[in-house]
Design a protein around this motif. Structure first.
Motif, PDB file in Angstrom:
ATOM      1  N   GLU A   1       0.779  -1.460  -0.041  1.00 33.18           N
ATOM      2  CA  GLU A   1      -0.185  -0.076   0.055  1.00 33.18           C
ATOM      3  C   GLU A   1       0.923   1.379   0.001  1.00 33.18           C
ATOM      4  O   GLU A   1       0.514   2.402  -0.711  1.00 33.18           O
ATOM      5  CB  GLU A   1      -0.958  -0.014   1.102  1.00 33.18           C
ATOM      6  N   GLU A   2       1.948   1.252   0.547  1.00 34.97           N
ATOM      7  CA  GLU A   2       3.025   2.276   0.727  1.00 34.97           C
ATOM      8  C   GLU A   2       3.480   2.539  -0.619  1.00 34.97           C
ATOM      9  O   GLU A   2       3.598   3.767  -1.097  1.00 34.97           O
ATOM     10  CB  GLU A   2       4.054   2.059   1.746  1.00 34.97           C
ATOM     11  N   VAL A   3       3.821   1.511  -1.399  1.00 31.02           N
ATOM     12  CA  VAL A   3       4.323   1.748  -2.813  1.00 31.02           C
ATOM     13  C   VAL A   3       3.303   2.328  -3.476  1.00 31.02           C
ATOM     14  O   VAL A   3       3.701   2.941  -4.462  1.00 31.02           O
ATOM     15  CB  VAL A   3       5.069  -0.028  -3.168  1.00 31.02           C
ATOM     16  N   LYS A   4       2.162   1.778  -3.308  1.00 32.25           N
ATOM     17  CA  LYS A   4       0.925   2.109  -4.494  1.00 32.25           C
ATOM     18  C   LYS A   4       0.852   3.571  -4.005  1.00 32.25           C
ATOM     19  O   LYS A   4       0.736   4.242  -5.000  1.00 32.25           O
ATOM     20  CB  LYS A   4      -0.202   1.372  -4.246  1.00 32.25           C
ATOM     21  N   ASN A   5       0.793   4.205  -2.900  1.00 34.78           N
ATOM     22  CA  ASN A   5       0.391   5.570  -2.720  1.00 34.78           C
ATOM     23  C   ASN A   5       1.700   6.414  -3.074  1.00 34.78           C
ATOM     24  O   ASN A   5       1.514   7.643  -3.802  1.00 34.78           O
ATOM     25  CB  ASN A   5       0.295   5.735  -1.354  1.00 34.78           C
ATOM     26  N   LYS A   6       2.959   5.855  -2.945  1.00 39.01           N
ATOM     27  CA  LYS A   6       3.987   6.698  -3.090  1.00 39.01           C
ATOM     28  C   LYS A   6       4.099   6.689  -4.771  1.00 39.01           C
ATOM     29  O   LYS A   6       4.389   7.973  -5.467  1.00 39.01           O
ATOM     30  CB  LYS A   6       5.363   5.704  -2.795  1.00 39.01           C
ATOM     31  N   ASN A   7       3.629   5.878  -5.580  1.00 40.35           N
ATOM     32  CA  ASN A   7       3.597   5.871  -7.045  1.00 40.35           C
ATOM     33  C   ASN A   7       2.476   6.543  -7.662  1.00 40.35           C
ATOM     34  O   ASN A   7       2.827   7.324  -8.485  1.00 40.35           O
ATOM     35  CB  ASN A   7       3.521   4.311  -7.702  1.00 40.35           C
ATOM     36  N   GLN A   8       1.460   6.561  -6.793  1.00 36.55           N
ATOM     37  CA  GLN A   8       0.233   7.454  -7.472  1.00 36.55           C
ATOM     38  C   GLN A   8       0.709   8.823  -7.093  1.00 36.55           C
ATOM     39  O   GLN A   8       0.231   9.762  -7.943  1.00 36.55           O
ATOM     40  CB  GLN A   8      -1.000   7.084  -6.550  1.00 36.55           C
ATOM     41  N   ASN A   9       1.416   9.695  -6.075  1.00 36.36           N
ATOM     42  CA  ASN A   9       1.848  10.785  -5.891  1.00 36.36           C
ATOM     43  C   ASN A   9       2.863  11.173  -6.472  1.00 36.36           C
ATOM     44  O   ASN A   9       2.994  12.252  -7.172  1.00 36.36           O
ATOM     45  CB  ASN A   9       2.306  10.898  -4.386  1.00 36.36           C
ATOM     46  N   GLN A  10       3.569  10.319  -7.078  1.00 39.36           N
ATOM     47  CA  GLN A  10       4.802  10.646  -8.081  1.00 39.36           C
ATOM     48  C   GLN A  10       4.553  10.770  -9.536  1.00 39.36           C
ATOM     49  O   GLN A  10       5.072  11.382 -10.378  1.00 39.36           O
ATOM     50  CB  GLN A  10       5.942   9.442  -7.881  1.00 39.36           C
ATOM     51  N   TYR A  11       3.474   9.832  -9.747  1.00 39.23           N
ATOM     52  CA  TYR A  11       2.866   9.763 -11.239  1.00 39.23           C
ATOM     53  C   TYR A  11       1.375   9.934 -11.241  1.00 39.23           C
ATOM     54  O   TYR A  11       0.913   9.103 -11.603  1.00 39.23           O
ATOM     55  CB  TYR A  11       3.386   8.541 -11.840  1.00 39.23           C
ATOM     56  N   PRO A  12       0.977  11.001 -10.865  1.00 37.26           N
ATOM     57  CA  PRO A  12      -0.534  11.144 -10.986  1.00 37.26           C
ATOM     58  C   PRO A  12      -1.093  11.099 -12.593  1.00 37.26           C
ATOM     59  O   PRO A  12      -0.354  11.277 -13.418  1.00 37.26           O
ATOM     60  CB  PRO A  12      -0.648  12.634 -10.388  1.00 37.26           C
ATOM     61  N   ASN A  13      -2.239  10.804 -12.536  1.00 30.70           N
ATOM     62  CA  ASN A  13      -2.818  10.435 -14.066  1.00 30.70           C
ATOM     63  C   ASN A  13      -3.361  11.765 -14.634  1.00 30.70           C
ATOM     64  O   ASN A  13      -3.517  12.798 -13.978  1.00 30.70           O
ATOM     65  CB  ASN A  13      -4.453   9.505 -13.738  1.00 30.70           C
TER      66      ASN A  13
END
Length: 66
Positions: A54-66
């Motif tokens: 979950e931490e990785v998913k959140n970090k990826n979403q924040n770093q690479y927003p749609n």
């Protein structure tokens, strides 16, 4: 080191047969693990991971927003 001429020893006195026994009981080798991961694609190995997905998913979403 005194080995009384018995067994299979290196010049420094290491008991080669004992090392082989311990290696056989030590589990998978590095190359065996790599081969297993290549065969399975890593599926079924999550229990060995300490990654918080979950931490990785959140970090990826924040770093690479749609």
């Amino acid at each position: 080191m005194n080995n009384n001429g018995e067994g299979n020893f290196t010049s420094s006195g290491t008991d080669i047969d004992e090392v082989k026994r311990k290696n056989a009981d030590s589990g998978m080798s590095y190359n065996e693990v790599k081969a297993m991961l290549a065969r399975t694609g890593g599926q079924g190995t999550a229990m060995y991971s300490d990654t918080n997905s979950e931490e990785v998913k959140n970090k990826n979403q924040n770093q690479y927003p749609n």
